[in-house]
Design an enzyme around this catalytic site. Sequence first.
Site, PDB file in Angstrom:
ATOM      1  CG  HIS A 147       4.073  -6.378   7.645  1.00  0.00           C
ATOM      2  ND1 HIS A 147       4.791  -6.648   6.496  1.00  0.00           N
ATOM      3  CD2 HIS A 147       3.634  -5.113   7.516  1.00  0.00           C
ATOM      4  CE1 HIS A 147       4.805  -5.594   5.721  1.00  0.00           C
ATOM      5  NE2 HIS A 147       4.100  -4.644   6.320  1.00  0.00           N
TER       6      HIS A 147
ATOM      7  CG  ASP B 288       0.314  -2.864   9.176  1.00  0.00           C
ATOM      8  OD1 ASP B 288       0.735  -1.686   9.169  1.00  0.00           O
ATOM      9  OD2 ASP B 288       0.267  -3.575   8.157  1.00  0.00           O
TER      10      ASP B 288
ATOM     11  N   GLY C 101      -6.500 -12.337  11.206  1.00  0.00           N
ATOM     12  CA  GLY C 101      -7.246 -13.320  10.440  1.00  0.00           C
ATOM     13  C   GLY C 101      -7.279 -13.023   8.961  1.00  0.00           C
TER      14      GLY C 101
ATOM     15  N   GLY D  21      -2.723  -2.040   5.546  1.00  0.00           N
ATOM     16  CA  GLY D  21      -2.807  -1.986   6.996  1.00  0.00           C
ATOM     17  C   GLY D  21      -3.990  -2.796   7.489  1.00  0.00           C
TER      18      GLY D  21
ATOM     19  CG  ASN E 127       1.336 -10.005   5.634  1.00  0.00           C
ATOM     20  OD1 ASN E 127       1.234 -10.072   6.851  1.00  0.00           O
ATOM     21  ND2 ASN E 127       0.518 -10.659   4.838  1.00  0.00           N
TER      22      ASN E 127
ATOM     23  CG  HIS F 178      -2.237  -8.537   7.494  1.00  0.00           C
ATOM     24  ND1 HIS F 178      -3.383  -7.841   7.794  1.00  0.00           N
ATOM     25  CD2 HIS F 178      -1.390  -7.639   6.924  1.00  0.00           C
ATOM     26  CE1 HIS F 178      -3.234  -6.575   7.440  1.00  0.00           C
ATOM     27  NE2 HIS F 178      -2.046  -6.427   6.903  1.00  0.00           N
TER      28      HIS F 178
ATOM     29  CB  ALA G 234      -0.937  -0.006   1.207  1.00  0.00           C
ATOM     30  CG  HIS G 235       4.539   1.628   1.399  1.00  0.00           C
ATOM     31  ND1 HIS G 235       5.188   2.428   2.306  1.00  0.00           N
ATOM     32  CD2 HIS G 235       4.086   0.561   2.099  1.00  0.00           C
ATOM     33  CE1 HIS G 235       5.137   1.869   3.502  1.00  0.00           C
ATOM     34  NE2 HIS G 235       4.467   0.730   3.397  1.00  0.00           N
TER      35      HIS G 235
ATOM     36  NE  ARG H 101      13.129 -28.739  -6.061  1.00  0.00           N
ATOM     37  CZ  ARG H 101      11.926 -29.245  -6.331  1.00  0.00           C
ATOM     38  NH1 ARG H 101      10.893 -28.421  -6.504  1.00  0.00           N
ATOM     39  NH2 ARG H 101      11.743 -30.544  -6.444  1.00  0.00           N
TER      40      ARG H 101
END
Length: 377
Positions: free
Chosen positions: A209, A267, A242, A303, A212, A244, A133-134, A220
Amino acid sequence: MSLTLSDARIVTPEGTHDGWLTIEDGRITHVGHGPAPRDGHSLGGRYVTPGFVDIHNHGGAGGSFPAGDHDGARSAIALHERHGTTTMVASLVTAALDDLETAASSLADLCDDGLLAGLHFEGPYISRARCGAHDPALLREPSPREFERLVKAGRGHVRMLTIAPELPGALDTVRAAREQGVIAALGHSDAGYEQTLAGIEAGGSVATHLFNAMPPLGHRAPGPVAALLEDDRVTVELVNDGVHVHPAMLRLAVRAAGPGRTALITDAMAATGMGDGSYVLGTMRVDVAGGVARLAEGGSIAGSTLTMDAAVRRAVRDVGLSLPEAVRAASLTPARVLGLDGEIGSIAAGKAADLVVLSGDLEVAGVMKRGRWTVEP
């Protein structure tokens, strides 16, 4: 003034016991087992835990820390305190350098006042491929000299920097951050296993986080998740809403890292405590539906609307942690990340009286900050 809390179920890192504690001048002076030696404030058998410590939080109650607005920030702090968070780091998101400096300088005032425990720059030194979200247009290559500008703007209150270790200049910036007393957190990264190890060797000690905004765990190509979980120097953040992270993966992470290296975070963003609707996170528009925050364009998770008490309840009910394990992940472990574990994070004589009273179903029934009730039980 002395206060005795009696008839309590006291939660410590070692377990839970029936007992009592006394508080004088904002500090815990005694912790006992069994009946209190004198009359006190009876908690009726409810749990008492240390105040929660949130090291990754963007706001709440309509207030957004990246905006740098004092009134909005105070509203966010008050909301999270009502949900048991007595120590909080304000997280900023990627923005133009001048805007980051302005926000940091403004929020430093609240750090001076003791309302915030520090500032966290989540960006702009992150991967375009994993920016979430950046705003990708505002991402920058890491620069130790440039980061020093941000540290100066924070007037001694910058506590953490999230950085992608594979970027040019990242390892030098990690080293520079550590030299300035800033925690280097690895995240929003497309790094492989070896690149993540290099980031840890340079001084990275937190995983932003975990799972994420990073490549998934592979048998591998183990990627950053394996490197971050297996190194005892790294504390892993987990958003336990529940959405992320699936409970099975959170369970896996806790088993790999242990409660001592697992830090629950929220977050949280401005929509926390506000309901569904449209919001802004940094420069990005966010739509919240069913309590889940996603970018209006692209749908990336943006977030959360999580509070720490809900994260603790979910850790016990859905993940299967014991209450002492869940509380440790929400208090002592993040306090240790900040270097504040001698002052907060557990219930022990000599520590600050930051406390949360929880009902039998783990709902917040009382909150104490430095010996003063902010939510009366």
